[in-house]
Scaffold this motif. Sequence first.
Motif, short mmCIF file in Angstrom:
data_model
loop_
_atom_site.label_atom_id
_atom_site.label_comp_id
_atom_site.label_asym_id
_atom_site.label_seq_id
_atom_site.Cartn_x
_atom_site.Cartn_y
_atom_site.Cartn_z
N ARG A 169 0.83 -1.21 0.00
CA ARG A 169 0.00 0.00 0.00
C ARG A 169 0.86 1.26 0.00
O ARG A 169 0.58 2.22 -0.73
CB ARG A 169 -0.94 0.00 1.21
N GLU A 170 1.92 1.25 0.80
CA GLU A 170 2.78 2.43 0.85
C GLU A 170 3.47 2.67 -0.49
O GLU A 170 3.66 3.83 -0.89
CB GLU A 170 3.81 2.26 1.98
N SER A 171 3.83 1.60 -1.19
CA SER A 171 4.47 1.77 -2.50
C SER A 171 3.50 2.39 -3.50
O SER A 171 3.90 3.24 -4.31
CB SER A 171 4.99 0.43 -3.03
N ILE A 172 2.24 1.98 -3.46
CA ILE A 172 1.23 2.56 -4.35
C ILE A 172 1.02 4.04 -4.02
O ILE A 172 0.94 4.89 -4.93
CB ILE A 172 -0.10 1.79 -4.22
N ARG A 173 0.95 4.36 -2.75
CA ARG A 173 0.72 5.75 -2.35
C ARG A 173 1.91 6.64 -2.75
O ARG A 173 1.71 7.80 -3.14
CB ARG A 173 0.46 5.82 -0.85
N GLU B 190 -13.06 -9.89 13.42
CA GLU B 190 -12.03 -9.34 14.30
C GLU B 190 -10.67 -9.33 13.61
O GLU B 190 -9.90 -8.36 13.72
CB GLU B 190 -11.96 -10.17 15.59
N HIS B 191 -10.38 -10.40 12.90
CA HIS B 191 -9.09 -10.49 12.18
C HIS B 191 -9.00 -9.41 11.10
O HIS B 191 -7.94 -8.77 10.95
CB HIS B 191 -8.94 -11.87 11.56
N LEU B 192 -10.07 -9.19 10.36
CA LEU B 192 -10.05 -8.17 9.32
C LEU B 192 -9.87 -6.78 9.94
O LEU B 192 -9.17 -5.93 9.38
CB LEU B 192 -11.34 -8.23 8.49
N GLY B 193 -10.50 -6.56 11.09
CA GLY B 193 -10.31 -5.28 11.77
C GLY B 193 -8.87 -5.08 12.22
O GLY B 193 -8.31 -3.98 12.09
N GLU B 194 -8.27 -6.15 12.73
CA GLU B 194 -6.87 -6.06 13.16
C GLU B 194 -5.95 -5.84 11.96
O GLU B 194 -4.98 -5.06 12.05
CB GLU B 194 -6.49 -7.34 13.90
N ALA C 169 -3.45 -2.67 11.34
CA ALA C 169 -2.02 -2.89 11.15
C ALA C 169 -1.52 -2.32 9.83
O ALA C 169 -0.41 -1.80 9.75
CB ALA C 169 -1.71 -4.39 11.22
N VAL C 170 -2.36 -2.42 8.81
CA VAL C 170 -1.96 -2.00 7.46
C VAL C 170 -2.23 -0.52 7.25
O VAL C 170 -1.56 0.15 6.46
CB VAL C 170 -2.69 -2.86 6.40
N GLY C 171 -3.22 0.02 7.99
CA GLY C 171 -3.65 1.39 7.72
C GLY C 171 -4.36 1.48 6.38
O GLY C 171 -4.33 2.50 5.71
N GLY C 172 -4.99 0.37 6.01
CA GLY C 172 -5.50 0.24 4.64
C GLY C 172 -6.90 0.77 4.43
O GLY C 172 -7.52 1.37 5.30
N ASP C 173 -7.37 0.52 3.21
CA ASP C 173 -8.64 1.09 2.76
C ASP C 173 -9.77 0.08 2.76
O ASP C 173 -10.94 0.47 2.73
CB ASP C 173 -8.47 1.65 1.34
N GLY C 174 -9.44 -1.22 2.74
CA GLY C 174 -10.51 -2.20 2.76
C GLY C 174 -10.12 -3.52 2.12
O GLY C 174 -8.94 -3.81 1.90
N PHE C 175 -11.14 -4.31 1.82
CA PHE C 175 -10.93 -5.69 1.39
C PHE C 175 -11.90 -6.06 0.26
O PHE C 175 -13.00 -5.54 0.16
CB PHE C 175 -11.15 -6.65 2.56
N LEU C 176 -11.44 -7.01 -0.56
CA LEU C 176 -12.27 -7.62 -1.58
C LEU C 176 -12.45 -9.09 -1.23
O LEU C 176 -11.47 -9.84 -1.20
CB LEU C 176 -11.62 -7.49 -2.97
#
Length: 433
Positions: A253-257, A375-379, A383-390
């Motif tokens: 994610r950081e590389s994309i940003r 709970e795992h997806l929230g964690e 941890a990632v500081g990400g935008d979401g999931f597919l």
Amino acid sequence: MTLQHFGWFLGAGFGVQGWGDPSYGIGYDWKQPPVYQDAARLFEASGLDLFIVEDGVAVPDTYGGTAEVNLANARFVPKHDPLPLVPYLLGATSKIGIVPTLSASFYEPFTAARLLATLQHFAGGRLGFNVVTSGSDLAAQNYNLDRQVEHDLRYDRADEWVDVVRQLWRSWDADAVLEDTAGGVFADHTKVRPINHQGRFFQVRGPLNAVPPADEPVMVQAGASGRGRDFAGKNSDVILALASTPERMRDYRESIRRVAAANGRNPDQVKVLFVVNPILTANAEETASVRARRSELTQAAIDEQLQAVSYLSGIDFKRFDLDAPLQGLSTNSNQGTLDNFVKSAPAGSTLREILQARANKDGLAVIGTADEVAEHLGELADAVGGDGFLFTGQVHPAHVHRTLDPLVPALRRRGLLRTELGDGGLRANLQDF
């Protein structure tokens, strides 16, 4: 935990849904729209932002030099064209984004711009398009080529392809259409211009002969290699990302940003969504049983993994000794897939060790009860500081309901999943947070 964007990635494309499941074919025909329409309605009611339909244009026969494993197991083939399915999905829904896949290697930019503009009018701002560069030689040989062009050159061409498509969408000014019945003027000719593009790969005069939509379709892409990340960060609104650990997710994610910022874009407007495969269980006992079953390295499991990486990388993995170290591999095809596969185990590992490590780690799978998965997806999100999931998986009814019926309430209890989509279209929904 904060709100995340969610979607569904139909990795099987407009193909066989549910083969191998006991409920296969009960009450639906995978070749007809209703099974996909039913799934899209559920995705929308669940608050998912978008529904991405993958595509491919070859019958894989890389693994062992035959299509036997792929055809027998309905893997990557048969696959029908997703574009004709789009109006059916739009007609069944009113808010969710619908995202078919197009190949920048095989669609001419004028054809793509015209087709997508037309569909965006149908969609009322809910259309996206997933751009791929089609690394397979098998696919290239269906389009008058002996083999696919070199990896980085495909992305150079795709950069220009995206630029030409967007130039065509912008070849009409926003106020070009007057519909002045009193004055007898439908459109102002001074506000519709040729683009006269003369590039390295394309010569396109323009202007587009279809009225461009007010809101351009959202672009999705899955660049994994270094060059692919450059392309995605420069051009895409949504990144379809594959990574199996929080560290790799964060680094990606950081590389994309960084690429987005280097190209003058606001990185916060580029949504990186990581693909996960939630497998819901009722209790700890069932979770342990599922894990044990998935970690068993049967011949069927070996064939399943190796046929996939063979097709996507263009390397026949059936020719390798399972108990010899795997090393020195490179590909002109899907470099990200090969890299993720090889790095599943320490350097110098045998092919069997790589396969076993992938089976034990479960790859993209998240196995557990609805509360455990949520709970795992929230964690992960924290941890990632990400935008979401597919979410990924086929859309036969049993699988879709088995996944979302328990998981959606669990995600909402944690404040991870929105309760409803807005009416402003896909781009607006993605920029809500």
